[in-house]
Scaffold this motif. Structure first.
Motif, PDB file in Angstrom:
ATOM      1  N   SER A   8      35.618 120.395 -48.911  1.00  0.00           N
ATOM      2  CA  SER A   8      35.182 119.294 -49.763  1.00  0.00           C
ATOM      3  C   SER A   8      35.397 117.990 -49.006  1.00  0.00           C
ATOM      4  O   SER A   8      36.133 117.930 -48.022  1.00  0.00           O
ATOM      5  N   GLY A   9      34.739 116.967 -49.461  1.00  0.00           N
ATOM      6  CA  GLY A   9      34.875 115.674 -48.812  1.00  0.00           C
ATOM      7  C   GLY A   9      34.157 114.617 -49.610  1.00  0.00           C
ATOM      8  O   GLY A   9      33.490 114.907 -50.603  1.00  0.00           O
ATOM      9  N   GLY A  10      34.294 113.394 -49.175  1.00  0.00           N
ATOM     10  CA  GLY A  10      33.629 112.322 -49.889  1.00  0.00           C
ATOM     11  C   GLY A  10      33.778 110.982 -49.203  1.00  0.00           C
ATOM     12  O   GLY A  10      34.479 110.846 -48.198  1.00  0.00           O
ATOM     13  N   TYR A  11      33.101 110.018 -49.765  1.00  0.00           N
ATOM     14  CA  TYR A  11      33.093 108.652 -49.251  1.00  0.00           C
ATOM     15  C   TYR A  11      32.936 107.716 -50.443  1.00  0.00           C
ATOM     16  O   TYR A  11      32.201 108.035 -51.384  1.00  0.00           O
ATOM     17  N   TYR A  12      33.634 106.610 -50.423  1.00  0.00           N
ATOM     18  CA  TYR A  12      33.406 105.589 -51.449  1.00  0.00           C
ATOM     19  C   TYR A  12      33.672 104.207 -50.860  1.00  0.00           C
ATOM     20  O   TYR A  12      34.341 104.059 -49.850  1.00  0.00           O
ATOM     21  N   PHE A  13      33.112 103.200 -51.514  1.00  0.00           N
ATOM     22  CA  PHE A  13      33.412 101.825 -51.153  1.00  0.00           C
ATOM     23  C   PHE A  13      33.818 101.088 -52.420  1.00  0.00           C
ATOM     24  O   PHE A  13      33.380 101.409 -53.517  1.00  0.00           O
ATOM     25  N   ASN A  14      34.681 100.106 -52.246  1.00  0.00           N
ATOM     26  CA  ASN A  14      35.242  99.334 -53.349  1.00  0.00           C
ATOM     27  C   ASN A  14      35.115  97.864 -52.971  1.00  0.00           C
ATOM     28  O   ASN A  14      35.744  97.412 -52.015  1.00  0.00           O
ATOM     29  N   ARG A  15      34.291  97.127 -53.716  1.00  0.00           N
ATOM     30  CA  ARG A  15      34.067  95.713 -53.391  1.00  0.00           C
ATOM     31  C   ARG A  15      34.076  94.869 -54.659  1.00  0.00           C
ATOM     32  O   ARG A  15      33.516  95.262 -55.684  1.00  0.00           O
ATOM     33  N   SER A  16      34.684  93.704 -54.566  1.00  0.00           N
ATOM     34  CA  SER A  16      34.613  92.709 -55.642  1.00  0.00           C
ATOM     35  C   SER A  16      34.921  91.334 -55.046  1.00  0.00           C
ATOM     36  O   SER A  16      35.626  91.214 -54.051  1.00  0.00           O
ATOM     37  N   SER A  17      34.380  90.326 -55.672  1.00  0.00           N
ATOM     38  CA  SER A  17      34.615  88.953 -55.238  1.00  0.00           C
ATOM     39  C   SER A  17      35.965  88.466 -55.738  1.00  0.00           C
ATOM     40  O   SER A  17      36.533  89.015 -56.687  1.00  0.00           O
ATOM     41  N   GLU A  18      36.469  87.424 -55.124  1.00  0.00           N
ATOM     42  CA  GLU A  18      37.733  86.842 -55.562  1.00  0.00           C
ATOM     43  C   GLU A  18      37.583  86.319 -56.980  1.00  0.00           C
ATOM     44  O   GLU A  18      36.640  85.607 -57.303  1.00  0.00           O
ATOM     45  N   GLY A  19      38.487  86.708 -57.859  1.00  0.00           N
ATOM     46  CA  GLY A  19      38.452  86.284 -59.250  1.00  0.00           C
ATOM     47  C   GLY A  19      37.601  87.164 -60.144  1.00  0.00           C
ATOM     48  O   GLY A  19      37.623  87.022 -61.360  1.00  0.00           O
ATOM     49  N   GLU A  20      36.828  88.097 -59.586  1.00  0.00           N
ATOM     50  CA  GLU A  20      35.982  88.965 -60.407  1.00  0.00           C
ATOM     51  C   GLU A  20      36.821  90.025 -61.129  1.00  0.00           C
ATOM     52  O   GLU A  20      36.792  90.134 -62.343  1.00  0.00           O
ATOM     53  N   PHE A  21      37.557  90.821 -60.385  1.00  0.00           N
ATOM     54  CA  PHE A  21      38.441  91.833 -60.963  1.00  0.00           C
ATOM     55  C   PHE A  21      39.847  91.733 -60.404  1.00  0.00           C
ATOM     56  O   PHE A  21      40.719  92.497 -60.774  1.00  0.00           O
ATOM     57  N   SER A  22      40.063  90.810 -59.497  1.00  0.00           N
ATOM     58  CA  SER A  22      41.338  90.665 -58.820  1.00  0.00           C
ATOM     59  C   SER A  22      41.513  89.202 -58.426  1.00  0.00           C
ATOM     60  O   SER A  22      40.574  88.424 -58.455  1.00  0.00           O
ATOM     61  N   THR A  23      42.734  88.844 -58.033  1.00  0.00           N
ATOM     62  CA  THR A  23      42.986  87.477 -57.591  1.00  0.00           C
ATOM     63  C   THR A  23      42.565  87.257 -56.145  1.00  0.00           C
ATOM     64  O   THR A  23      42.599  86.140 -55.660  1.00  0.00           O
ATOM     65  N   GLN A  24      42.169  88.331 -55.463  1.00  0.00           N
ATOM     66  CA  GLN A  24      41.707  88.211 -54.087  1.00  0.00           C
ATOM     67  C   GLN A  24      40.457  89.058 -53.876  1.00  0.00           C
ATOM     68  O   GLN A  24      40.140  89.930 -54.678  1.00  0.00           O
ATOM     69  N   LYS A  25      39.757  88.794 -52.808  1.00  0.00           N
ATOM     70  CA  LYS A  25      38.551  89.545 -52.470  1.00  0.00           C
ATOM     71  C   LYS A  25      38.939  90.974 -52.058  1.00  0.00           C
ATOM     72  O   LYS A  25      39.909  91.167 -51.331  1.00  0.00           O
ATOM     73  N   ILE A  26      38.162  91.945 -52.527  1.00  0.00           N
ATOM     74  CA  ILE A  26      38.386  93.345 -52.173  1.00  0.00           C
ATOM     75  C   ILE A  26      37.139  93.863 -51.477  1.00  0.00           C
ATOM     76  O   ILE A  26      36.023  93.701 -51.968  1.00  0.00           O
ATOM     77  N   ASP A  27      37.339  94.453 -50.307  1.00  0.00           N
ATOM     78  CA  ASP A  27      36.245  95.064 -49.556  1.00  0.00           C
ATOM     79  C   ASP A  27      36.840  96.200 -48.730  1.00  0.00           C
ATOM     80  O   ASP A  27      37.429  95.973 -47.677  1.00  0.00           O
ATOM     81  N   GLU A  28      36.727  97.422 -49.229  1.00  0.00           N
ATOM     82  CA  GLU A  28      37.289  98.567 -48.531  1.00  0.00           C
ATOM     83  C   GLU A  28      36.352  99.763 -48.596  1.00  0.00           C
ATOM     84  O   GLU A  28      35.549  99.888 -49.520  1.00  0.00           O
ATOM     85  N   GLU A  29      36.456 100.624 -47.609  1.00  0.00           N
ATOM     86  CA  GLU A  29      35.687 101.853 -47.536  1.00  0.00           C
ATOM     87  C   GLU A  29      36.651 102.997 -47.253  1.00  0.00           C
ATOM     88  O   GLU A  29      37.583 102.837 -46.477  1.00  0.00           O
TER      89      GLU A  29
END
Length: 82
Positions: A8-29
């Motif tokens: 099994s395996g997988g891939y995901y990305f997690n992105r949001s702008s600062e203040g959208e869902f967090s106090t800082q910008k999120i950009d991870e894979e």
């Protein structure tokens, strides 16, 4: 009785702008892969081993995180409500 190979395996990305869902910008894979082997003695008992490799890339800080995980699971099934 029966021997199985699993993968099994997988891939995901997690992105949001600062203040959208967090106090800082999120950009991870992240990606993971997990091969394994399962042996069944009979229909109610089995043992399974697997290895999982995870890699996460944090694009904001340009850092990587890796994880290696080895698991052994023993399973017994029985009827509770007869």
């Amino acid at each position: 009785y029966k021997l199985y190979g699993t993968l099994s395996g997988g891939y995901y990305f997690n992105r949001s702008s600062e203040g959208e869902f967090s106090t800082q910008k999120i950009d991870e894979e992240a990606m993971w892969t997990s091969p394994g082997i399962r042996y069944e003695w009979n229909k109610d008992t089995s043992i399974e081993t697997s290895y999982t490799y995870n890699r996460t890339r944090y694009n904001v800080s340009r850092e990587d995180a890796e994880r290696n995980l080895f698991q052994v699971r023993f399973r017994i099934e029985c009827d509770l409500f007869n």
